[in-house]
Design an enzyme around this catalytic site. Structure first.
Site, PDB file in Angstrom:
ATOM      1  CG  HIS A   1      -5.877  -2.223   0.630  1.00 35.45           C
ATOM      2  ND1 HIS A   1      -5.227  -1.830  -0.522  1.00 35.45           N
ATOM      3  CD2 HIS A   1      -5.207  -1.643   1.658  1.00 35.45           C
ATOM      4  CE1 HIS A   1      -4.228  -1.030  -0.212  1.00 35.45           C
ATOM      5  NE2 HIS A   1      -4.194  -0.914   1.101  1.00 35.45           N
TER       6      HIS A   1
ATOM      7  CG  ASP B   1      -7.174  -2.333  -3.071  1.00 35.92           C
ATOM      8  OD1 ASP B   1      -7.751  -1.563  -2.278  1.00 35.92           O
ATOM      9  OD2 ASP B   1      -5.951  -2.568  -3.024  1.00 35.92           O
TER      10      ASP B   1
ATOM     11  CB  SER C   1      -0.969  -0.041   1.185  1.00 30.58           C
ATOM     12  OG  SER C   1      -1.958   0.944   1.060  1.00 30.58           O
TER      13      SER C   1
END
Length: 229
Positions: A209, A178, A124
């Site tokens: 995610h 996501d 991320s």
């Protein structure tokens, strides 16, 4: 980048070594609001018999106010100032984090692990820093690992590209569902890197995610090839 400071103190880290006298390192950057402990439990799932001894280094990002989260202070590699992906990332914060990553790479080199035996990974927000730092590397690393992430400023990436940076292979993976970083932005980043000349292995998985077992398997296969060179 004019907003990148020249030096940085070395961040606090969590470390794991898979054998004595490691000659390879994996520097792994966590996501927004997490810390260096977040991906440490992944090590036994990822590491395979026959791999060289590895040092996994999981740094803690600095604590800073995050605009998109109402200014709440948390561990973050940069501020997120809005929802618009092309302009959401704080460029000064990205620059600071790149310098901090470079300080960690320099420490590994001082401990006997050359850049060509170091993999830079991130999830991320950490993955965004891994890609941004890799783009600017004058001395190539063994590879870049970018999970559930994107390249900030992908449309202007060529302006920051170091001469030999494209010698770094890239493993990039994303969830098709996501909700934090839409798949399209990750795909655009992968295409931008390929357009610059990077060897990108791009993977998609039916997940949100997060990471999944299939992703860890494919990452392990990719790392196998790095260690075999």
């Amino acid at each position: 980048m004019n907003d990148i400071p020249a030096t940085a103190s070395v961040l606090d880290t969590v470390e794991q070594e898979t054998g004595p006298s490691p000659q390879w390192a994996v520097l792994w950057l966590h996501g927004l609001g997490a810390d260096g402990h977040d991906f440490a439990p992944l090590v036994p799932e990822l590491v395979r018999p026959g791999w060289p001894a590895l040092r996994f280094v999981f740094p803690h990002a600095p604590v800073r106010a995050v605009t998109i989260n109402n200014g709440v202070r948390m561990r973050a590699w940069y501020d997120i100032v809005g929802m618009d992906f092309p302009t959401r990332a704080d460029s000064a914060g990205i620059g600071e984090s790149i310098v901090q990553v470079e300080a960690l790479i320099a420490r590994e080199q001082a401990r006997g692990i050359a850049p060509e035996r170091l993999l830079l990974a991130g999830f991320s927000q950490g993955g965004a820093i891994a890609l941004a730092a890799g783009l600017r590397r004058q001395v190539p690393l063994a590879g870049l690992i970018a999970l559930s992430t994107y390249l900030p400023g992908a449309d202007k990436a060529a302006a920051h590209l170091a001469q030999d940076a494209t010698r770094q292979p890239v493993f990039m993976a994303h969830g098709t569902g996501d909700p934090v970083i839409p798949l399209a932005y990750a795909e655009q980043s992968a295409q931008a890197l390929k357009g610059l000349g990077f060897d990108v292995q791009w993977q998609r998985y039916p997940m949100a995610h997060q990471v999944c077992a299939e992703e860890i398997r494919d990452l392990g296969d990719w790392m196998d090839r790095r260690f075999a060179l």
